[in-house]
Design a protein around this motif. Structure first.
Motif, short mmCIF file in Angstrom:
data_model
loop_
_atom_site.label_atom_id
_atom_site.label_comp_id
_atom_site.label_asym_id
_atom_site.label_seq_id
_atom_site.Cartn_x
_atom_site.Cartn_y
_atom_site.Cartn_z
N ALA A 2 0.83 -1.20 0.00
CA ALA A 2 0.00 0.00 0.00
C ALA A 2 0.87 1.25 0.00
CB ALA A 2 -0.93 -0.02 1.20
N GLY A 5 2.01 1.92 -3.51
CA GLY A 5 0.93 2.45 -4.33
C GLY A 5 0.66 3.92 -4.04
N LEU A 9 1.03 7.07 -6.65
CA LEU A 9 -0.04 8.04 -6.91
C LEU A 9 0.41 9.46 -6.58
CD1 LEU A 9 -3.18 6.11 -5.62
CD2 LEU A 9 -2.59 6.66 -7.98
#
Length: 70
Positions: A2, A5, A9
Protein backbone atom coordinates in the motif's frame (compact mmCIF):
# COMPACT_ATOMS: atom_id res chain seq x y z
CA UNK A 1 2.47 -2.72 -0.96
CA UNK A 2 0.00 0.00 0.00
CA UNK A 3 2.88 2.38 0.77
CA UNK A 4 4.30 1.79 -2.69
CA UNK A 5 0.93 2.45 -4.33
CA UNK A 6 0.45 5.67 -2.39
CA UNK A 7 3.94 6.76 -3.35
CA UNK A 8 3.24 6.13 -7.03
CA UNK A 9 -0.04 8.04 -6.91
CA UNK A 10 1.68 10.92 -5.15
CA UNK A 11 4.54 11.01 -7.65
CA UNK A 12 2.26 11.57 -10.64
CA UNK A 13 1.80 15.16 -9.43
CA UNK A 14 5.51 15.57 -8.75
CA UNK A 15 7.38 15.81 -5.49
CA UNK A 16 6.49 18.67 -3.14
CA UNK A 17 9.27 21.19 -2.65
CA UNK A 18 11.89 20.14 -0.14
CA UNK A 19 11.34 16.38 -0.55
CA UNK A 20 13.95 14.38 -2.40
CA UNK A 21 13.23 11.11 -4.19
CA UNK A 22 16.05 9.14 -2.50
CA UNK A 23 14.86 9.50 1.10
CA UNK A 24 11.26 8.96 -0.03
CA UNK A 25 12.17 5.67 -1.71
CA UNK A 26 14.19 4.61 1.34
CA UNK A 27 11.19 5.30 3.58
CA UNK A 28 8.86 3.30 1.37
CA UNK A 29 11.33 0.40 1.21
CA UNK A 30 11.75 0.42 5.00
CA UNK A 31 7.97 0.50 5.53
CA UNK A 32 7.50 -2.39 3.10
CA UNK A 33 10.28 -4.47 4.69
CA UNK A 34 9.09 -3.93 8.27
CA UNK A 35 5.47 -4.65 7.31
CA UNK A 36 6.50 -7.79 5.45
CA UNK A 37 8.57 -9.07 8.39
CA UNK A 38 5.74 -8.31 10.81
CA UNK A 39 3.30 -10.30 8.67
CA UNK A 40 5.74 -13.21 8.44
CA UNK A 41 6.05 -13.22 12.22
CA UNK A 42 2.30 -13.04 12.75
CA UNK A 43 1.58 -15.84 10.30
CA UNK A 44 4.32 -17.95 11.88
CA UNK A 45 2.73 -17.52 15.31
CA UNK A 46 -0.71 -18.37 13.97
CA UNK A 47 0.57 -21.36 11.99
CA UNK A 48 2.10 -22.85 15.14
CA UNK A 49 -1.14 -22.27 17.02
CA UNK A 50 0.49 -19.96 19.55
CA UNK A 51 -2.06 -17.19 19.42
CA UNK A 52 -1.77 -16.77 23.18
CA UNK A 53 1.55 -14.97 22.56
CA UNK A 54 -0.06 -12.53 20.17
CA UNK A 55 -3.14 -11.63 22.22
CA UNK A 56 -1.30 -9.74 25.03
CA UNK A 57 0.50 -7.67 22.40
CA UNK A 58 -2.85 -6.64 20.93
CA UNK A 59 -4.21 -5.79 24.39
CA UNK A 60 -1.22 -3.56 25.16
CA UNK A 61 -1.43 -1.91 21.75
CA UNK A 62 -5.16 -1.29 22.17
CA UNK A 63 -4.62 0.22 25.62
CA UNK A 64 -1.75 2.43 24.42
CA UNK A 65 -3.33 3.72 21.18
CA UNK A 66 -5.83 6.23 22.68
CA UNK A 67 -2.94 8.06 24.34
CA UNK A 68 -1.14 8.51 21.03
CA UNK A 69 -4.17 9.99 19.28
CA UNK A 70 -4.29 13.19 21.36
Amino acid sequence: MASFGVMLLGLKDGLPSGIEAGPLLAMVAAAFASGYLAMLGLFGILRRGQFRWFAPYVWVLAAWTPFTLR
